[in-house]
Write an enzyme that holds these catalytic residues in place. Structure first.
Site, PDB file in Angstrom:
ATOM      1  N   HIS A 155      23.135   2.420 -14.518  1.00  0.00           N
ATOM      2  CA  HIS A 155      23.585   3.389 -13.522  1.00  0.00           C
ATOM      3  C   HIS A 155      24.865   4.086 -13.967  1.00  0.00           C
ATOM      4  O   HIS A 155      25.800   3.461 -14.469  1.00  0.00           O
ATOM      5  CB  HIS A 155      23.832   2.671 -12.187  1.00  0.00           C
ATOM      6  CG  HIS A 155      23.846   3.564 -10.994  1.00  0.00           C
ATOM      7  ND1 HIS A 155      24.831   4.500 -10.775  1.00  0.00           N
ATOM      8  CD2 HIS A 155      22.986   3.665  -9.951  1.00  0.00           C
ATOM      9  CE1 HIS A 155      24.576   5.139  -9.647  1.00  0.00           C
ATOM     10  NE2 HIS A 155      23.461   4.653  -9.128  1.00  0.00           N
TER      11      HIS A 155
ATOM     12  N   SER B  54      19.133   3.658  -0.639  1.00  0.00           N
ATOM     13  CA  SER B  54      20.018   4.030  -1.746  1.00  0.00           C
ATOM     14  C   SER B  54      19.281   4.895  -2.757  1.00  0.00           C
ATOM     15  O   SER B  54      18.055   4.997  -2.734  1.00  0.00           O
ATOM     16  CB  SER B  54      20.543   2.775  -2.448  1.00  0.00           C
ATOM     17  OG  SER B  54      19.492   2.158  -3.186  1.00  0.00           O
ATOM     18  N   CYS B  55      20.032   5.492  -3.671  1.00  0.00           N
ATOM     19  CA  CYS B  55      19.409   6.318  -4.709  1.00  0.00           C
ATOM     20  C   CYS B  55      18.479   5.476  -5.575  1.00  0.00           C
ATOM     21  O   CYS B  55      17.378   5.924  -5.934  1.00  0.00           O
ATOM     22  CB  CYS B  55      20.480   6.989  -5.564  1.00  0.00           C
ATOM     23  SG  CYS B  55      21.644   5.855  -6.358  1.00  0.00           S
ATOM     24  N   THR B  56      18.892   4.255  -5.908  1.00  0.00           N
ATOM     25  CA  THR B  56      18.074   3.406  -6.770  1.00  0.00           C
ATOM     26  C   THR B  56      16.809   2.940  -6.055  1.00  0.00           C
ATOM     27  O   THR B  56      15.725   2.928  -6.644  1.00  0.00           O
ATOM     28  CB  THR B  56      18.881   2.194  -7.258  1.00  0.00           C
ATOM     29  OG1 THR B  56      20.045   2.656  -7.963  1.00  0.00           O
ATOM     30  CG2 THR B  56      18.055   1.322  -8.183  1.00  0.00           C
TER      31      THR B  56
ATOM     32  N   THR C 129      23.247   7.864   4.622  1.00  0.00           N
ATOM     33  CA  THR C 129      22.862   8.020   3.220  1.00  0.00           C
ATOM     34  C   THR C 129      23.327   6.817   2.404  1.00  0.00           C
ATOM     35  O   THR C 129      24.015   6.944   1.390  1.00  0.00           O
ATOM     36  CB  THR C 129      23.446   9.320   2.633  1.00  0.00           C
ATOM     37  OG1 THR C 129      24.870   9.278   2.732  1.00  0.00           O
ATOM     38  CG2 THR C 129      22.919  10.536   3.364  1.00  0.00           C
TER      39      THR C 129
ATOM     40  N   ARG D 169      30.319  13.452  -2.876  1.00  0.00           N
ATOM     41  CA  ARG D 169      29.293  13.877  -3.829  1.00  0.00           C
ATOM     42  C   ARG D 169      27.977  14.220  -3.125  1.00  0.00           C
ATOM     43  O   ARG D 169      27.427  15.304  -3.296  1.00  0.00           O
ATOM     44  CB  ARG D 169      29.040  12.772  -4.865  1.00  0.00           C
ATOM     45  CG  ARG D 169      30.209  12.441  -5.764  1.00  0.00           C
ATOM     46  CD  ARG D 169      30.674  13.632  -6.572  1.00  0.00           C
ATOM     47  NE  ARG D 169      29.613  14.188  -7.400  1.00  0.00           N
ATOM     48  CZ  ARG D 169      29.598  15.434  -7.847  1.00  0.00           C
ATOM     49  NH1 ARG D 169      30.560  16.282  -7.513  1.00  0.00           N
ATOM     50  NH2 ARG D 169      28.617  15.866  -8.615  1.00  0.00           N
TER      51      ARG D 169
ATOM     52  N   THR E   6      30.390   5.529 -10.537  1.00  0.00           N
ATOM     53  CA  THR E   6      30.522   6.198  -9.248  1.00  0.00           C
ATOM     54  C   THR E   6      31.985   6.238  -8.822  1.00  0.00           C
ATOM     55  O   THR E   6      32.856   5.614  -9.452  1.00  0.00           O
ATOM     56  CB  THR E   6      29.711   5.490  -8.148  1.00  0.00           C
ATOM     57  OG1 THR E   6      30.304   4.208  -7.884  1.00  0.00           O
ATOM     58  CG2 THR E   6      28.260   5.317  -8.561  1.00  0.00           C
TER      59      THR E   6
ATOM     60  N   ARG F 151      34.590  -4.264 -11.394  1.00  0.00           N
ATOM     61  CA  ARG F 151      34.639  -2.835 -11.104  1.00  0.00           C
ATOM     62  C   ARG F 151      36.050  -2.260 -11.212  1.00  0.00           C
ATOM     63  O   ARG F 151      36.228  -1.046 -11.162  1.00  0.00           O
ATOM     64  CB  ARG F 151      34.077  -2.550  -9.706  1.00  0.00           C
ATOM     65  CG  ARG F 151      32.587  -2.747  -9.628  1.00  0.00           C
ATOM     66  CD  ARG F 151      32.012  -2.069  -8.416  1.00  0.00           C
ATOM     67  NE  ARG F 151      30.634  -2.472  -8.188  1.00  0.00           N
ATOM     68  CZ  ARG F 151      29.860  -1.962  -7.243  1.00  0.00           C
ATOM     69  NH1 ARG F 151      30.336  -1.049  -6.417  1.00  0.00           N
ATOM     70  NH2 ARG F 151      28.619  -2.377  -7.092  1.00  0.00           N
TER      71      ARG F 151
ATOM     72  N   ARG G 192      26.765  -0.540 -14.898  1.00  0.00           N
ATOM     73  CA  ARG G 192      27.381   0.776 -14.783  1.00  0.00           C
ATOM     74  C   ARG G 192      27.800   1.228 -16.187  1.00  0.00           C
ATOM     75  O   ARG G 192      28.421   0.458 -16.931  1.00  0.00           O
ATOM     76  CB  ARG G 192      28.594   0.726 -13.852  1.00  0.00           C
ATOM     77  CG  ARG G 192      28.268   0.334 -12.413  1.00  0.00           C
ATOM     78  CD  ARG G 192      27.626   1.484 -11.660  1.00  0.00           C
ATOM     79  NE  ARG G 192      27.293   1.116 -10.290  1.00  0.00           N
ATOM     80  CZ  ARG G 192      28.107   1.291  -9.248  1.00  0.00           C
ATOM     81  NH1 ARG G 192      29.307   1.826  -9.432  1.00  0.00           N
ATOM     82  NH2 ARG G 192      27.732   0.944  -8.034  1.00  0.00           N
TER      83      ARG G 192
END
Length: 481
Positions: free
Chosen positions: A318, A290-292, A260, A139, A321, A336, A372
């Site tokens: 969130h 991280s994105c967060t 990343t 992604r 993913t 998860r 999530r």
């Protein structure tokens, strides 16, 4: 029979479209030939449609007392096209507004005014382009590829030369190209993509991207493909420590590595806009966190600078993913394993603690958790904070609105006053986080803020900024405050 009011409106709309269409080729030429990204009050205009350009100008009226018309900003864009420029982010909206309505003219012509406001560019040298390798093509890898391909041209600071993936079966190259060409969330690729099977290359909008198949970094000699002094961006998440990521540096043709994901050990975790100045010339491995962490840290810094933060809790709502299961199945982590599109799933996040790596003054002050939810992209952070001093909802929102417009964090923090905005409206947002001012709650020294973020695209834009910094590229944001 049309009314007079209808005719006036239609004529006005047609005029705006005409001006926007006149702007488009100039914006494209500035970008491709000089590396100049044009915006209007933070709204990027590169590759924008005529309608997007009109909407960007309309947004000025939200922030200022007067409107900015396209016919008023066009002369500034035309003047820019005749100047000797190089890589920069230039906000023609702010330049035009200050000149026309805030006394910026002061007897100067548009050309003279721009020479004065853009003078810092003359003091900055032009950096050498850096070869880039994307290690992994999931992604984030594919969005980074799109962003890098967008920047393909003679003045590109970062040149995407190769992607590295695990060995695949026959037809793998075309499938990889197809995933870059079409995206269920971010839409179709803006341009042309073709595949050269014999050379093992994806060609996209002038970018010639070698596809390298390898099981580990140790197998690769990038110099065989004419790649030198490369920055490898590891999107796999397989290695997060110095020993693992250091394998890339053993490959010929590699000089730096960017992860990343959050890193372990002593690797610097960088949130651009907050602590990017800690990147040194001799750093070889850096993490873009991280994105967060990227979404919440800029807003937390802004609040801590102005009001002080005693402590708080950050709850991340969130999007699911690729790590989760599509349907119920075994998963090594708790909860998860349950179907991601069918459930809200409570899980953990290290983002709140990771904030202190970029913002040490908040060390030990924040807790965090995550839920999530069944959406494929765009997330939200709910920050429940106890402040050092009391304030009001209006004061706090006005402050963050100002930060989003005129501060060193204006590329990280966006601000919305819409009462109707929902998550899908934020797909493609280039900001690290977007403050939803209508949801803000303040009671004395307690504040609750809601910050949206495109956990794919917004984060990738932050990664690109870190890549530039690691490559010695300092892209100025002009005009300065």
């Amino acid at each position: 029979m049309t009314s007079q009011h209808e005719e006036i409106y239609q004529k006005s709309w047609q005029e705006r479209q005409d001006f926007a269409e006149r702007m488009q080729p100039i914006i494209g030429q500035l970008y491709r030939n000089f590396g100049v990204e044009v915006s209007v009050y933070g709204r990027p205009l590169v590759n924008a449609s005529a309608i997007d350009i009109i909407k960007a100008h309309k947004s000025v009226g939200i922030h200022e007392e007067s409107k900015l018309r396209l016919r008023e900003s066009l002369p500034f864009l035309e003047a820019l096209s005749k100047m000797d420029l190089h890589s920069a982010n230039i906000d023609i909206g702010k330049l035009a507004y200050r000149y026309l309505f805030l006394g910026g003219a002061n007897g100067l012509t548009v050309e003279q005014y721009l020479e004065k406001e853009l003078a810092p560019l003359k003091e900055q040298g032009i950096s050498q382009p850096r070869d880039v390798v994307l290690y992994g093509f999931g992604r984030i890898g594919r969005i980074l590829a799109r962003l890098l391909i967008d920047r393909t041209g003679p003045m590109a600071n970062l040149r995407l030369r190769a992607i590295v993936i695990r060995p695949g079966k026959k037809g793998d190259l075309e499938k990889r190209a197809s995933l870059l060409r079409r995206d269920s969330i971010h839409g179709a690729f803006n341009g042309s993509i073709s595949v050269d099977e014999e050379q093992g290359v994806i060609r996209a909008n002038g970018a010639y991207i070698k596809v390298i198949y390898a099981k580990s970094p140790a197998e690769i000699d990038y110099t065989e493909f004419g790649i030198e002094n490369a920055l490898v961006v590891d999107n796999t998440g397989i290695w997060t420590d110095e020993a693992g990521l250091g394998q890339h540096l053993e490959s010929k043709g590699v000089s730096k590595v960017l992860l990343t994901a959050p890193a372990k050990g002593d690797i610097k975790n960088v949130v651009y806009g907050v602590n990017h100045n800690m990147i040194a010339d001799d750093d070889t491995i850096i993490s873009a966190a991280s994105c967060t962490t990227n979404a919440i840290t800029p807003t937390l810094k802004a609040l801590n600078d102005e009001f002080g933060i005693k402590n708080g809790h950050v709850e991340t709502v969130h999007s699911y993913t690729n790590d989760q299961n599509l349907i119920d199945n075994y998963h090594s982590k708790e909860r998860r394993g349950r179907s991601a599109p069918l459930n809200m799933v409570i899980t953990s996040t290290g983002a709140a603690k990771a904030v202190s790596k970029a913002l040490p003054e908040l060390h030990g002050k924040l807790t965090g958790n995550a839920i999530r939810v069944p959406t494929p992209n765009v997330s939200m952070a709910i920050m429940n904070l106890n402040l050092e001093k009391e304030t009001t909802r209006e004061q706090l929102n006005d402050y963050l609105r100002g930060v989003s417009l005129d501060s060193p964090l204006r590329e990280q923090i966006d601000f919305t006053a819409s009462t109707e905005i929902v998550s899908s409206d934020l797909v493609g947002s280039r900001f690290a986080g977007v403050v939803d001012s209508q949801a803000t709650i303040v009671d004395g020294d307690r504040a609750v803020l809601y910050v949206w973020y495109d956990n794919e695209f917004g984060y990738s834009c932050q990664v690109i900024k870190v890549m530039n910094k690691m490559s010695g590229v300092n892209v100025l944001n002009l005009p300065r405050k």
